[in-house]
Write a protein that holds these residues in place. Sequence first.
Motif, PDB file in Angstrom:
ATOM      1  N   ASP A 161       8.423  20.059 -23.168  1.00 29.07           N
ATOM      2  CA  ASP A 161       7.838  21.390 -23.050  1.00 29.07           C
ATOM      3  C   ASP A 161       7.297  21.622 -21.654  1.00 29.07           C
ATOM      4  N   VAL A 162       6.582  20.635 -21.132  1.00 28.64           N
ATOM      5  CA  VAL A 162       5.919  20.856 -19.852  1.00 28.64           C
ATOM      6  C   VAL A 162       5.610  19.517 -19.173  1.00 28.64           C
ATOM      7  N   VAL A 163       5.619  19.556 -17.851  1.00 29.19           N
ATOM      8  CA  VAL A 163       5.229  18.395 -17.047  1.00 29.19           C
ATOM      9  C   VAL A 163       3.964  18.788 -16.291  1.00 29.19           C
ATOM     10  N   LEU A 164       2.885  18.084 -16.571  1.00 31.25           N
ATOM     11  CA  LEU A 164       1.598  18.387 -15.922  1.00 31.25           C
ATOM     12  C   LEU A 164       1.371  17.417 -14.777  1.00 31.25           C
ATOM     13  N   GLU A 165       1.094  17.972 -13.620  1.00 31.43           N
ATOM     14  CA  GLU A 165       0.716  17.121 -12.483  1.00 31.43           C
ATOM     15  C   GLU A 165      -0.792  17.268 -12.264  1.00 31.43           C
ATOM     16  N   LEU A 166      -1.502  16.151 -12.235  1.00 35.97           N
ATOM     17  CA  LEU A 166      -2.924  16.183 -11.916  1.00 35.97           C
ATOM     18  C   LEU A 166      -3.039  15.817 -10.434  1.00 35.97           C
ATOM     19  N   ARG A 167      -3.460  16.798  -9.621  1.00 34.25           N
ATOM     20  CA  ARG A 167      -3.403  16.589  -8.171  1.00 34.25           C
ATOM     21  C   ARG A 167      -4.771  16.315  -7.565  1.00 34.25           C
ATOM     22  N   VAL A 168      -4.852  15.197  -6.831  1.00 33.61           N
ATOM     23  CA  VAL A 168      -6.084  14.796  -6.147  1.00 33.61           C
ATOM     24  C   VAL A 168      -5.705  14.270  -4.758  1.00 33.61           C
ATOM     25  N   PRO A 169      -6.415  14.703  -3.705  1.00 32.98           N
ATOM     26  CA  PRO A 169      -6.082  14.225  -2.357  1.00 32.98           C
ATOM     27  C   PRO A 169      -6.297  12.710  -2.194  1.00 32.98           C
ATOM     28  N   ASP A 170      -5.464  12.081  -1.343  1.00 36.27           N
ATOM     29  CA  ASP A 170      -5.520  10.631  -1.124  1.00 36.27           C
ATOM     30  C   ASP A 170      -6.911  10.094  -0.784  1.00 36.27           C
ATOM     31  N   GLU A 171      -7.653  10.778   0.092  1.00 38.15           N
ATOM     32  CA  GLU A 171      -8.986  10.271   0.513  1.00 38.15           C
ATOM     33  C   GLU A 171      -9.894  10.123  -0.695  1.00 38.15           C
ATOM     34  N   GLU A 172      -9.836  11.106  -1.580  1.00 41.18           N
ATOM     35  CA  GLU A 172     -10.658  11.066  -2.789  1.00 41.18           C
ATOM     36  C   GLU A 172     -10.212   9.916  -3.714  1.00 41.18           C
ATOM     37  N   LEU A 173      -8.911   9.655  -3.759  1.00 38.30           N
ATOM     38  CA  LEU A 173      -8.401   8.584  -4.631  1.00 38.30           C
ATOM     39  C   LEU A 173      -8.923   7.224  -4.177  1.00 38.30           C
ATOM     40  N   TYR A 174      -8.892   6.975  -2.873  1.00 43.40           N
ATOM     41  CA  TYR A 174      -9.411   5.709  -2.333  1.00 43.40           C
ATOM     42  C   TYR A 174     -10.857   5.514  -2.737  1.00 43.40           C
ATOM     43  N   LYS A 175     -11.633   6.593  -2.574  1.00 39.69           N
ATOM     44  CA  LYS A 175     -13.061   6.530  -2.900  1.00 39.69           C
ATOM     45  C   LYS A 175     -13.257   6.143  -4.362  1.00 39.69           C
ATOM     46  N   ARG A 176     -12.545   6.849  -5.236  1.00 39.03           N
ATOM     47  CA  ARG A 176     -12.719   6.616  -6.666  1.00 39.03           C
ATOM     48  C   ARG A 176     -12.253   5.224  -7.076  1.00 39.03           C
ATOM     49  N   LEU A 177     -11.093   4.807  -6.557  1.00 44.15           N
ATOM     50  CA  LEU A 177     -10.512   3.539  -6.991  1.00 44.15           C
ATOM     51  C   LEU A 177     -11.340   2.354  -6.511  1.00 44.15           C
ATOM     52  N   SER A 178     -11.955   2.479  -5.348  1.00 47.30           N
ATOM     53  CA  SER A 178     -12.760   1.362  -4.836  1.00 47.30           C
ATOM     54  C   SER A 178     -13.979   1.131  -5.716  1.00 47.30           C
ATOM     55  N   GLY A 179     -14.373   2.143  -6.490  1.00 50.07           N
ATOM     56  CA  GLY A 179     -15.536   2.004  -7.355  1.00 50.07           C
ATOM     57  C   GLY A 179     -15.224   1.481  -8.753  1.00 50.07           C
ATOM     58  N   ARG A 180     -13.937   1.214  -9.072  1.00 50.07           N
ATOM     59  CA  ARG A 180     -13.604   0.715 -10.409  1.00 50.07           C
ATOM     60  C   ARG A 180     -13.503  -0.800 -10.377  1.00 50.07           C
ATOM     61  N   GLY A 181     -13.398  -1.435 -11.583  1.00 49.28           N
ATOM     62  CA  GLY A 181     -13.386  -2.898 -11.576  1.00 49.28           C
ATOM     63  C   GLY A 181     -12.107  -3.543 -12.060  1.00 49.28           C
ATOM     64  N   ARG A 182     -10.984  -2.798 -12.138  1.00 51.91           N
ATOM     65  CA  ARG A 182      -9.786  -3.383 -12.717  1.00 51.91           C
ATOM     66  C   ARG A 182      -9.156  -4.394 -11.759  1.00 51.91           C
ATOM     67  N   ALA A 183      -8.394  -5.361 -12.329  1.00 55.18           N
ATOM     68  CA  ALA A 183      -7.817  -6.437 -11.508  1.00 55.18           C
ATOM     69  C   ALA A 183      -6.899  -5.888 -10.419  1.00 55.18           C
ATOM     70  N   ASP A 184      -6.223  -4.768 -10.708  1.00 56.73           N
ATOM     71  CA  ASP A 184      -5.323  -4.231  -9.681  1.00 56.73           C
ATOM     72  C   ASP A 184      -6.022  -3.156  -8.832  1.00 56.73           C
ATOM     73  N   ASP A 185      -7.334  -3.182  -8.813  1.00 56.54           N
ATOM     74  CA  ASP A 185      -8.104  -2.257  -7.981  1.00 56.54           C
ATOM     75  C   ASP A 185      -8.633  -2.898  -6.693  1.00 56.54           C
ATOM     76  N   LYS A 186      -8.038  -4.007  -6.272  1.00 51.47           N
ATOM     77  CA  LYS A 186      -8.391  -4.587  -4.971  1.00 51.47           C
ATOM     78  C   LYS A 186      -7.801  -3.676  -3.895  1.00 51.47           C
ATOM     79  N   PRO A 187      -8.481  -3.552  -2.730  1.00 56.93           N
ATOM     80  CA  PRO A 187      -8.020  -2.582  -1.726  1.00 56.93           C
ATOM     81  C   PRO A 187      -6.536  -2.679  -1.356  1.00 56.93           C
ATOM     82  N   GLU A 188      -6.008  -3.905  -1.190  1.00 54.38           N
ATOM     83  CA  GLU A 188      -4.587  -4.032  -0.792  1.00 54.38           C
ATOM     84  C   GLU A 188      -3.698  -3.511  -1.922  1.00 54.38           C
ATOM     85  N   VAL A 189      -4.121  -3.802  -3.149  1.00 57.66           N
ATOM     86  CA  VAL A 189      -3.306  -3.416  -4.302  1.00 57.66           C
ATOM     87  C   VAL A 189      -3.379  -1.900  -4.517  1.00 57.66           C
TER      88      VAL A 189
END
Length: 186
Positions: free
Chosen positions: A108-136
């Motif tokens: 029916d539909v494809v939804l894209e959730l759009r967030v700028p890259d700078e904001e993504l780095y900020k958010r991801l660095s604050g999570r604790g998942r194993a694949d949330d290391k900066p290089e990963v």
Amino acid sequence: MRVIFIGPPGAGKGTQAEKMVAKYKLAHLSTGDMLRAARDAKTEIGVEAEKYMSSGQLVPDDVIIGVISERLKQPDCAAGCLLDGFPRTTAQAEALDKMLAENASKLDVVLELRVPDEELYKRLSGRGRADDKPEVIKERLVAYNNQTSPLLDYYGKKGLLKTVDGLGTVDDIFIRIEKILDEYAV
Ligand code: ADP
């Protein structure tokens, strides 16, 4: 209703997906969750997938296509489903088109959730998942930009793409999503 949910890592897809499946009674097909469960259960697929997941790369198309094609055959998908994390490459999207055509069903539909890259780095660095290391994190964003973002064009050309601004509160964003999905809800 069949919906594909596309967005970069850290966009907040997981949170919005939970709200969508609850409101619209959709089966939630999260390939990230499926692969993490397979990894934790140490199945053959899980062990293979972990090699890629731990470095932020996509698992091979044939692996994930096999997983999702089995899942789509389950009865709970008949009434409607949310594809979260699949497809992620053009080859996966083509495989999905084939699977749907074989079942005489369609998207029916494809939804894209759009967030700028700078904001993504900020958010991801604050999570604790194993694949949330900066290089990963960096690798996952590269994989998104190179392999997944071409899908926006793929579905745009089919007239299925709707883009949602992913900045704001969880509730603000969900209201934007509802405005789109209410139209397809039965
Ligand atoms: P993200 O938070 O990066 O969107 P997910 O939880 O959806 O992550 O997926 C985590 C990891 O699982 C990905 O980095 C990738 O290695 C693997 N993965 C999930 N879905 C797919 C897919 N459709 N194709 C290939 N790899 C996938």
